[in-house]
Every structure is written in structure tokens, then in C-alpha cells.
Design a protein around this motif. Structure first.
Motif, PDB file in Angstrom:
ATOM      1  N   LYS A 348      11.647  -7.080 -16.330  1.00  0.00           N
ATOM      2  CA  LYS A 348      12.807  -7.692 -15.676  1.00  0.00           C
ATOM      3  C   LYS A 348      13.985  -6.725 -15.751  1.00  0.00           C
ATOM      4  N   GLY A 349      14.708  -6.598 -14.657  1.00  0.00           N
ATOM      5  CA  GLY A 349      15.838  -5.668 -14.608  1.00  0.00           C
ATOM      6  C   GLY A 349      15.452  -4.305 -14.076  1.00  0.00           C
ATOM      7  N   PHE A 350      14.143  -4.115 -13.738  1.00  0.00           N
ATOM      8  CA  PHE A 350      13.655  -2.858 -13.166  1.00  0.00           C
ATOM      9  C   PHE A 350      12.934  -3.163 -11.859  1.00  0.00           C
ATOM     10  N   LYS A 351      12.791  -2.141 -10.991  1.00  0.00           N
ATOM     11  CA  LYS A 351      12.056  -2.332  -9.740  1.00  0.00           C
ATOM     12  C   LYS A 351      11.012  -1.233  -9.590  1.00  0.00           C
ATOM     13  N   TYR A 899      14.129 -23.670  -8.473  1.00  0.00           N
ATOM     14  CA  TYR A 899      13.140 -23.016  -7.628  1.00  0.00           C
ATOM     15  C   TYR A 899      13.283 -21.516  -7.858  1.00  0.00           C
ATOM     16  N   GLU A 900      12.462 -20.940  -8.757  1.00  0.00           N
ATOM     17  CA  GLU A 900      12.656 -19.542  -9.160  1.00  0.00           C
ATOM     18  C   GLU A 900      11.956 -18.557  -8.245  1.00  0.00           C
ATOM     19  N   ARG A 901      11.097 -19.049  -7.368  1.00  0.00           N
ATOM     20  CA  ARG A 901      10.405 -18.161  -6.429  1.00  0.00           C
ATOM     21  C   ARG A 901      11.254 -18.029  -5.168  1.00  0.00           C
ATOM     22  N   PRO A 902      11.481 -16.802  -4.677  1.00  0.00           N
ATOM     23  CA  PRO A 902      12.368 -16.634  -3.519  1.00  0.00           C
ATOM     24  C   PRO A 902      11.763 -17.190  -2.234  1.00  0.00           C
ATOM     25  N   ALA A 953       3.819 -12.885  -1.506  1.00  0.00           N
ATOM     26  CA  ALA A 953       2.538 -12.888  -2.211  1.00  0.00           C
ATOM     27  C   ALA A 953       2.585 -12.194  -3.566  1.00  0.00           C
ATOM     28  N   SER A 954       3.112 -10.986  -3.621  1.00  0.00           N
ATOM     29  CA  SER A 954       3.075 -10.243  -4.890  1.00  0.00           C
ATOM     30  C   SER A 954       4.391 -10.379  -5.641  1.00  0.00           C
ATOM     31  N   GLU A 955       4.297 -10.192  -6.947  1.00  0.00           N
ATOM     32  CA  GLU A 955       5.501 -10.248  -7.787  1.00  0.00           C
ATOM     33  C   GLU A 955       6.493  -9.177  -7.360  1.00  0.00           C
ATOM     34  N   ASN A 956       5.969  -8.009  -6.938  1.00  0.00           N
ATOM     35  CA  ASN A 956       6.860  -6.919  -6.529  1.00  0.00           C
ATOM     36  C   ASN A 956       7.630  -7.277  -5.263  1.00  0.00           C
ATOM     37  N   HIS A 957       6.995  -8.004  -4.344  1.00  0.00           N
ATOM     38  CA  HIS A 957       7.698  -8.443  -3.139  1.00  0.00           C
ATOM     39  C   HIS A 957       8.759  -9.468  -3.502  1.00  0.00           C
ATOM     40  N   GLN A 958       8.437 -10.349  -4.453  1.00  0.00           N
ATOM     41  CA  GLN A 958       9.413 -11.361  -4.867  1.00  0.00           C
ATOM     42  C   GLN A 958      10.632 -10.705  -5.516  1.00  0.00           C
ATOM     43  N   LYS A 994       5.295   0.818  -1.403  1.00  0.00           N
ATOM     44  CA  LYS A 994       4.545   1.073  -0.169  1.00  0.00           C
ATOM     45  C   LYS A 994       4.031  -0.219   0.456  1.00  0.00           C
ATOM     46  N   SER A 995       3.582  -1.165  -0.381  1.00  0.00           N
ATOM     47  CA  SER A 995       2.993  -2.397   0.159  1.00  0.00           C
ATOM     48  C   SER A 995       4.012  -3.155   1.016  1.00  0.00           C
ATOM     49  N   PHE A 996       5.290  -3.135   0.597  1.00  0.00           N
ATOM     50  CA  PHE A 996       6.325  -3.832   1.351  1.00  0.00           C
ATOM     51  C   PHE A 996       6.601  -3.091   2.662  1.00  0.00           C
ATOM     52  N   ILE A 997       6.621  -1.753   2.589  1.00  0.00           N
ATOM     53  CA  ILE A 997       6.856  -0.947   3.795  1.00  0.00           C
ATOM     54  C   ILE A 997       5.712  -1.173   4.789  1.00  0.00           C
TER      55      ILE A 997
END
Length: 1010
Positions: A348-351, A899-902, A953-958, A994-997
Motif C-alpha cells: 500500500k502506498g506504492f504502484k 465500498y473499498e473497491r473502485p 479485475a486485477s488489484e493493480n488496475h484497482q 502494461k496490462s492496463f495499457i
């Protein structure tokens, strides 16, 4: 029992491996040295690299020559080798969904909503409902290749396909359950309804129903989907059989095995099958027994596995490689193994960066709304700090401390709170002591000439008005939040002296005013003589510089055409001349109105001079002028502004107790007999001292109290300096250098002399936090609303900072002080819908209403990164977004729970009316919801993106949807597409994994395809 067949099979494998080992050893030995025959050197082309073998071939030395053989996965004569495209072979390389050829190998991948099976070829449905209920507000139902959200009775699914909206009983519009649309209902301009379908569905002929296509969750098929007029038809890969549900597939071998009795299958039958395979194995029969790829060779079948799998010792089975076991898969933070692959996640706090391995700290301080005053970023987090004279509330906000609410600010007589500070004043006949707190009698002193008052002189010159503000006494200069209106006049009376106070701010746009006060000013001399058009003397002047990031011009959005800049806020106090009251039959109100009128005229002139950068300030014996900011001199290598010193590569202000020494070029401690209570100063202030005698002095004093030689807390003297006396019984003194002690009041006594706080007074009851002791009634009284007290046994309550208040009386903590300000008309392009006091808890019994009215041909996109509302059956606190205030108008979004999921969605109406309400009992963190308006030509693209489950779908996208910096960049480009060119290719690459791109690219290409 010992099985000979197993031993035989093991022996065959061992012999083969041993032969390979000898062959390898022999080739290495022969490569080590050139062979000498009959005195002539025989070279080894394979060892020297002089052979003609292809780069994808293996060179083998033979007697007097060499042989080239193409590597596995390649074909050719060895001199020329080309990659075998396994995906072009029969049955798609064995992959049931997609086959991706790579040099010398291949990889199977699955459509969205499926995961690769352990065999590396089959695809199995993902149960999205297992994780966070699929993001559904009510019920999640898993389907083959996808999932869908459903709502409880009395609700219907909103356009975002995840949240639910209350049905309306009245009307025939989209809020009524009778509209008949299977998926999405839209109101037509004529008042009717039109139905639309979710992505991957087609509108039925009746214009109400929706028909599933292969574009959504592979049409509900496990393997192959084919669209027909009557909907999708499912088929299976050649090695599989379609099940009775007409959707799922089972391997043919497994199907026959399952039909027979497992227990009846003896070990001997299995052994016979193994023998048969050894004797007559071919890829044409049961794929040669290979799990994955099979290739016929002269020595029998050869099995191989796709990338991400390893061939097991039996030479047939493929097993998934757990990439996370070795060096954490190359992931910087967390590694999660998946079938045939793996994925990295961050703390958390990193991307996650584009390489999908590295993690980068999210710089929360980049986002200007994170903190009111100063934001300090740290790995994985941040900290907000407030300027001097302000205190924190709501985790990130800064409010002025009302020092006068705490023991009268320590003032002996009068106390007046100011923005960022306070001042003590004395009754007529008294003057303020050097300690700025006590009052001493003014009688017997020679009538000293009163100090010159601050004077504003303005004159007309070439180029317009020019103003000079002269301050002989000390000027109050600070920086902070602009919370007053642009022009506000207040009049009040203190001890029969009428004061007119004026607040006025001057905004300098584009280049800014170059916050020129206190260290950024440039000395100048003015010898010219001017004919003054304005000449006003004030009793008090306060100047404050505010940068655009701190100003509260609109916390919730920016109007079109509004530019960044800075502002100077001036606060003038003007004493009304009471002698004018008797003259010309003009009463006090009349004189006050005249003073206000004169003041307004002067300020108009002052505005003009500041806008033309012709404003001059004289104080502390120096002259300064307003100048444009010279960019940020602190960023020039090796150079810092006055009062700052270079530490590493950053400019740091000299701390309190020090000053910047120009000669030495560094910060030095204040010499003995001086002090400095501000950062970044060029000199230190002289300490007060008793007349006619010396006292001990301290080096590096950070305030007047640390100067030395003063009475300690619990003591007093006639001038505040030693020698001192202890405070008598029944009195106390918490500060240094005082001439009196405070009385406990109510005839209360102290246990001993020299008491330091009111808590040393022997009260009749001990008051708990949230209360104060009333010395008249000798009872504990609850702190009134707008105040708090966190300590035991105090005789006061602290006023909440700034414009905050508490929900109830009896508050015990500053965090219970909350800002109730919210609502309003939001900006045309981007902005925020924010619960009051965010990120602190919102107040009880609050109602906020916002409106978004986009310009013509623009639509609204909203992202709710997360929302925290206490979960209650009655929906005590709720957020609703609809077309208008009418309860049956088209609703886009409503919720009354955490609702913690975007979730992202487009508005169902062109304009939005938004309301947030809290009841008397609840409180929570609330929400900060960004929105953007975009060109309606992009409507189809935006809706395709936000309605696709892969976005979440993925945590990284969220995490992307929660990253304020990334969302600001995305919204910036959506609002004004030309801003895309403001971001370099490098910046764009580093922003998203990359997955988001890939996800966005596929949507954009489909949209642009003619």
C-alpha cells in the motif's frame, strides 16, 4: 511388492540419460584441445565456431567432420533452421483458446474470465464472486467466463453494472420498474424510454431484451463460441467432449475413465498400458501420452511443455513452474504464482511500474489537495504539517489556533486572536510589558510620542497609481489559507474606541506576484517626491501571501479560464476619529460609514497599484517593492533563496534559533542575548533584559522565553527577571518571565507555593476530559459545542481551530472538531465531490448538495475510488447522484455503505444533482470522488471502458483508479485531449502497468476502427 516393469522403465530412462551425459562429456573434452594427427593439427569447427551451423542449430563433431541439427522447436537441415509455429499445427497447438508462438516454443493463454489449467492448455472459468463479492453491492452470480451483479427486491442495477438503485413507484421513466429494459434504460428527449445493452450483448428485435454474444464472457462457452441468429453455440477442442449443459468441456480420456468404475481399475491394467505405450507410442495415438506437445522422432515420441511449465521425470507430464520460489519472481514487493505464469503486486502506498516487476512510491504530495499547508512525502506514506499558529484537524487540514480560548492566551488583561497568532492588549492607563502578556501602569512616565502608525500613501504617476505602505513598528507577515471573502469590512468597538477592520485580497494571476514578502523581497531606494492622492493612517496592518495551492477559491473544482497564481491578503484596522462625531451633526454610525467609504476608495487605488506591480513596502528600516516571481530560485543548482541553505540537493530554511549568515554562507546559532522564533530568517531579534543589570544569556534561543535570566514557571518578579518570588498560595503561573500570577479563583488554594498550572489548585471535584471546572459553582461543566478538552482537571475548554465545530458538547479531542463546509456548483471540466472534513470523519446531521452543469456537448465521467459510510440497515448516511432534486428523476448512483473497491461510471443524465446526508448518530471517513466532463463524441469509447469488468479485475488496475496522480493525468487528457502532448512518451510509459495499457489500447483501437 516390487514391480519389475517400473524398474525396467527406470533403467531405460537412466541408460538414456547416462548416454546423453557421456556424449556431452565427450563433446566437451574434444572441444577442449585441438587434435594432433601425424604432426598436423586437426581443428574442431564446432569448438572454434567456424562451422556453418545456423544460430538455432546444435553443432556435433563427427570423425573428421561435424553435423548440424536444428534445436527443438525448429526445423531445417541444420544449415538453415526456422521456427516451428506450433500454433499452426493441428488443433491450435493443443490450446483451447489462444495460442501464442514464440521462438522454439509456444504459450497458451485464456480469454478474460478464464484461467489456464495445470496442463497449460485447457482454460477454466474464474469465479469472480469469490473476491470481494465481484464488486457487487448486493448479490454476485458467477457465470462461465464472466459474472453478473443482481439487486434485492425494490432495487435495480445501475448502468455501472455493480451498484443498485431504489426503484421509484411514480412516473413512467427509467426509475420505474415497468420500463421493460433488460439492461440499461435511457430517457429520450421526448420523455419516453430507450433501451440499451451492456457491452457484449445485442438489442433484441423487440427493442427491450438483450441477446448474449461471444464478445461477453466468451458467450458463456468454456472453449469455442460461435455467434448465430439465436445466440451463441458452444463447441469443444478436439480432445474434449461437450457436456450436457452445452457450455463446459471434459477431456475425452477423462470422460471414458469417469464412466467406468475407478475402483475396478487394477494396477496391473495400468502397467500393461504403460508397456503398450513404450512399445508402440506415436503422437497419433492419445497424443503420445504427452500432457502438452508431442513430436515423433526416430527414438519414439518426444514431449515438450509450453513456457511456464517444466517436463517431469516421466517425460510426459507438464508441471507449472512456481516462478515466485526463485528470487521472488523478480518482484520488488509481492509475488503471486498463477498457472503458467505469475504476477507482481506492491505494498500500500506504492504502484506497479510498466515493467510489472518494480514498485514506485506514490508521491501523495504531488496531489495539491493532500494537505492544506505542508506535505512531507515518505516511502509508502506522507505527513501533513501546519504553519506556525495553526493546528491540524481532519487529518490534513489546518485551522487557526484561537490562543485566547486557552487561559485568555496568558494575557493579563485583553486578548485578541489573529490569523496565525494572537495579541494581548491593555486597558486604558496601562501599557504592554516586554513579555507581550502583562500590563504595567503607564502613569508617571513621560508622555512618550506614540509610535508612528502604519501609513498607506498612494500617488498618480506615469503608468498609473503607485502605493507605499510604511510600517515603523513591526509588521505581521505570515502565509496561510485565504478564508475571508475578497472584500469584507467589519466594525466593532473595544473600550470606547471604534475600529473599522477591512480584509482585502489581491490576486496576481499567470506569473504570480512572486511571493515577495519575508526573504523574497528585493531592497530598493526611493528618493522621489510624490503628490499623494491617498494618505491613510492605520492602527494595525497585517499582510499575508498565499499561493494558489493554499487558497480556498474553490476546493471543489475550477471554472473555465481560471488560472493559477498567488494572492496578497491585507488586513487593515482603522481607528474612527471620535472628534468627528460632534462636528457637523454626524453621529458615530455616520462617522463609521465615512471611514469605510474612505477606506474603500483607498483600497481601490491600492488594487490598481498592485495589479501594475507598483506597490512598495517600508519596514524595519528597509524598502521593498512587489516583483514578479523569478520562477523557483531554490531549484537552481547550488543556489537558494535568502534564509535558506543547500543541504544535499535541497534548499532548507534555517531553523528556529538560527539565522542565515551571508558572510559564512550557512545557518548559525543566534548569539547570546538574541533569539529567533521563525524559520528562514536573516538575523536574530534582541532579547529583552532588565535595566541596569546583567543576567545570564543563552546561545541559540528559539523564542523570547529561552533568552535566559527570566523567572521560571511558578515564579514572578516586578519586571519578570531574576531574582524572582514563588507564586503565593492560591495562584499559579505556567509561563516564564511574568510579573504576576493567575488566581485559582473561587477561594481555591494550592497545596504549596510556586504552583505552575490550574491543576495544582485544590478543586472540590476532579473534572474528566470533555469538561471544565467552574470556579463559581465548583462544578464540572461539559465543554460547549465548538470546544474540547483532552485533559483532567482544567478550568477551560479549547476552541476548535478555524471554522470547525464539534457534533456534540463534551468533546475530548481535536479530531472531533469538524469542518461542515460542503456543496456548491462544481467546475465545468474537472473537480471533486468531497464529504465535509475529508479525509477526517464527516460531521453528524450534515446535508450537502452539489451540481455539475457541463458545457454543451459534454458528458460526465465519475470515479468512486472508495467510499466509507457506516453500514446500517436504515441507510442513515447516503450519497445519491441524479438528474434533479426530484426523487423519481433519473438516478446514476446511490449508496449508503462502505465500498473499498473502485467503480467508474458515466452519468445517465447530462447534468447531475448530488446530495450527501448524514444522520445524528453516524460518522465515517466519507469520500473524495473525482469527476471529469468529456466530449460526447467519445461517449461510446468511455462507456465501453467503464462497463468492462476487466477494468476492475486485477488489484493493480484497482490501485490505478485509487492513484490520485494517475487519475489526474487521465482526467486531464479526457477533459482536454490536446494535453496528451504535455506528457512525454517516457512519462506515459512509466505511469501504467502494461496490462492496463493493453486494456486501454484494445478499446481505443476498436473505437477508431472504421
Amino acid at each position: 511388492p516390487l514391480n519389475l516393469d517400473h524398474i525396467t522403465m527406470g533403467a531405460i530412462w537412466a541408460a538414456r540419460d547416462f548416454c546423453l551425459f557421456l556424449l556431452l562429456l565427450n563433446s566437451r573434452q574434444s572441444a577442449a584441445l585441438p587434435e594432433i594427427r601425424g604432426g598436423t593439427v586437426v581443428t574442431d569447427p564446432c569448438a572454434e565456431g567456424s562451422d556453418g551451423c545456423h544460430i538455432d542449430a546444435i553443432c556435433q563433431t563427427t570423425q573428421g567432420s561435424y553435423k548440424c541439427t536444428c534445436k527443438a522447436g525448429f526445423k531445417g537441415d541444420g544449415k538453415h533452421c526456422e521456427d516451428i509455429d506450433e500454433c499452426d499445427l493441428e488443433y491450435n497447438g493443443g490450446c483451447v483458446h489462444e495460442c501464442n508462438n514464440i521462438p522454439g516454443n509456444y504459450r497458451c493463454t485464456c480469454y478474460d474470465g478464464f484461467n489456464l489449467a495445470h496442463d497449460g492448455h485447457n482454460c477454466l472459468d474464474v469465479d469472480e464472486c469469490k473476491f470481494n463479492n465481484g464488486g457487487c453491492q448486493h448479490t454476485c452470480v458467477n457465470t462461465m467466463g464472466s459474472y453478473e451483479c443482481r439487486c434485492k427486491e425494490g432495487f435495480f442495477l445501475s448502468d455501472n453494472q455493480h451498484t443498485c438503485i431504489h426503484r421509484s413507484v411514480e412516473g413512467l421513466n427509467c426509475m420505474n420498474k415497468e420500463h421493460g429494459c433488460a439492461h440499461i434504460c435511457k430517457e429520450t428527449p421526448k420523455g419516453g424510454v430507450a433501451c440499451e445493452c451492456r457491452p457484449g450483448f445485442e438489442l433484441a428485435r423487440n427493442q427491450r431484451g438483450c441477446i448474449l454474444t461471444c464478445n461477453h464472457g466468451n458467450g458463456g462457452c468454456q472453449h469455442t463460441c460461435e455467434d448465430t441468429e439465436n445466440g451463441p453455440i458452444c463447441r469443444c477442442h478436439v480432445r474434449y467432449t461437450l457436456q450436457p449443459d452445452k457450455r463446459s468441456c471434459v477431456e475425452r480420456d477423462e470422460a471414458t475413465t469417469e464412466s467406468s468404475d475407478h475402483n475396478a481399475t487394477s494396477f496391473t491394467e495400468v502397467d500393461k498400458r504403460v508397456k503398450r505405450r513404450l512399445l508402440m507410442e506415436t503422437c497419433a495415438v492419445n497424443n503420445g501420452g504427452c500432457d502438452c506437445t508431442c513430436k515423433d522422432t526416430s527414438t519414439g515420441v518426444r514431449c515438450s511443455c509450453p513456457v511456464g511449465f517444466t517436463l517431469q521425470p516421466d517425460g510426459k507430464t507438464c508441471k507449472d513452474i512456481d516462478e515466485c520460489e526463485l528470487h521472488n519472481g523478480g518482484c520488488e514487493h509481492f509475488c503471486r504464482n498463477t498457472i503458467g505464469s505469475f504476477e507482481c503486486n506492491c505494498r500500500k502506498g506504492f504502484k506497479l511500474l510498466t515493467d510489472e516487476r518494480s514498485c514506485q512510491d506514490i508521491d501523495e504530495c504531488f496531489f495539491e489537495r493532500t494537505c492544506d499547508h505542508t506535505c512531507v512525502n515518505s516511502p509508502g506514506g506522507f505527513q501533513c504539517l501546519c504553519n506556525k499558529g495553526y493546528t491540524m484537524y481532519g487529518l490534513a487540514h489546518c485551522g487557526d489556533i484561537n490562543e485566547c480560548s486557552v487561559n485568555n492566551g496568558g494575557c493579563e488583561q485583553g486578548c485578541e486572536n489573529t490569523m496565525g497568532g494572537f495579541e494581548c492588549f491593555c486597558h486604558p492607563g496601562y501599557k504592554l510589558h516586554w513579555n507581550k502578556k502583562d500590563c504595567v501602569e503607564a502613569q508617571g512616565l513621560p508622555p512618550a510620542t506614540p509610535p508612528s502608525k502604519p501609513t498607506l500613501n498612494c500617488s498618480k504617476q506615469e503608468g498609473g497609481d503607485r502605493c507605499f505602505l510604511t510600517c515603523q513598528s513591526q509588521v505581521h507577515i505570515s502565509s496561510g489559507e485565504l478564508s475571508e471573502p475578497d472584500l469584507h469590512i467589519a466594525s466593532f468597538t473595544i473600550f470606547s474606541v471604534t475600529i473599522v477592520r477591512l480584509y482585502v485580497s489581491f490576486v496576481c494571476v499567470s506569473a504570480g506576484c512572486g511571493v515577495v514578502l519575508g526573504g523574497w523581497l528585493f531592497p530598493m531606494s526611493t528618493d522621489s517626491r510624490f503628490l499623494f492622492t491617498e494618505n491613510v493612517q492605520f492602527s494595525y496592518v497585517s499582510l499575508r501571501c498565499t499561493s494558489s495551492g493554499q487558497r480556498m477559491r474553490s476546493r471543489h473544482g475550477r471554472k473555465a479560464g481560471e488560472e493559477d497564481g498567488s494572492s496578497i491578503t491585507a488586513e487593515f484596522e482603522l481607528d474612527v476619529n471620535l472628534e468627528e462625531v460632534t462636528a457637523e451633526s454626524c453621529d458615530l454610525n455616520c462617522v463609521r460609514r465615512r471611514s469605510e467609504k474612505r477606506l474603500r476608495k483607498t483600497i481601490r487605488t491600492l488594487r490598481k497599484s498592485i495589479n501594475r506591480e507598483q506597490f512598495h513596502l517600508h519596514f524595519a528600516g528597509s524598502d521593498y517593492e512587489l516583483g514578479k516571481s523569478l520562477g523557483q530560485p531554490a531549484e537552481l543548482p547550488g543556489h537558494c533563496v535568502a534564509g535558506q541553505v543547500l543541504v544535499g540537493r535541497k534548499c532548507v530554511s534555517c531553523s528556529v534559533g538560527t539565522h542565515y549568515d551571508r558572510d559564512q554562507g550557512r545557518c548559525v546559532l543566534c548569539p547570546a542575548g538574541t533569539y529567533q522564533d521563525e524559520e528562514g530568517q536573516m538575523s536574530c531579534e534582541v532579547c529583552p533584559g532588565p535595566e541596569g543589570r546583567e543576567v545570564s544569556k543563552v546561545v541559540g534561543a528559539r523564542n523570547m522565553s529561552e533568552c535566559g535570566g527570566q523567572c521560571s514557571p511558578g515564579q514572578y518578579s516586578h519586571d519578570g527577571f531574576i531574582p524572582c518570588l514563588p507564586c503565593p498560595l492560591g495562584t499559579y503561573q505556567p509561563e516564564v518571565g511574568r510579573t504576576t500570577c493567575f488566581s485559582c479563583g473561587g477561594n481555591l488554594v494550592t497545596k504549596r507555593s510556586g504552583a505552575v498550572t490550574f491543576q495544582d489548585c485544590e478543586t472540590k471535584v476532579q473534572c474528566s476530559p470533555g469538561h471544565y471546572y467552574n470556579t463559581s459553582t465548583h462544578r464540572c461543566i461539559r465543554c460547549p459545542m465548538g470546544t474540547y478538552q483532552g485533559e483532567f482537571g482544567q478550568n477551560y475548554c479549547v476552541a476548535c481551530p478555524g471554522n470547525t465545530t464539534t457534533d456534540f458538547d463534551g468533546s475530548t479531542n481535536i479530531m472531533q472538531c469538524k469542518n461542515r463546509q460542503c456543496g456548491g456548483e462544481l467546475g465545468d471540466f474537472t473537480g471533486y465531490i468531497e464529504s465535509p472534513n475529508y479525509p477526517g470523519n464527516y460531521p453528524a446531521n450534515v446535508e450537502c448538495t452539489w451540481t455539475i452543469n457541463p458545457p454543451p456537448k459534454r458528458r460526465i465521467l465519475i470515479v468512486v475510488p472508495e467510499i466509507f459510510l457506516p453500514i446500517e440497515d436504515e441507510c442513515g448516511d447516503y450519497l445519491v447522484m441524479r438528474k434533479s432534486s426530484l426523487s423519481n428523476s433519473v438516478t446514476t448512483y446511490e449508496t449508503c455503505q462502505t465500498y473499498e473497491r473502485p467503480i467508474a461510471f458515466t452519468s445517465r443524465s447530462k447534468r447531475l444533482w448530488i446530495q450527501f446526508r448524514s444522520n445524528e448518530g453516524n460518522s465515517g471517513k466519507g469520500f473524495q470522488v473525482p469527476y471529469v466532463t468529456y466530449d460526447e463524441d467519445y461517449q461510446e469509447l468511455i462507456e465501453d471502458i467503464v462497463r468492462d469488468g476487466r477494468l476492475y479485475a486485477s488489484e493493480n488496475h484497482q490501485e490505478i483508479l485509487k492513484d490520485k496522480k494517475l487519475m489526474k493525468a487521465l482526467f486531464d487528457v479526457l477533459a482536454h485531449p490536446q494535453n496528451f502532448f504535455n506528457y512525454t512518451a517516457q512519462e506515459s510509459r512509466e505511469m501504467f502497468p502494461k496490462s492496463f495499457i493493453r486494456f486501454l489500447r484494445s478499446k481505443v483501437l476498436r473505437f477508431l476502427r472504421p
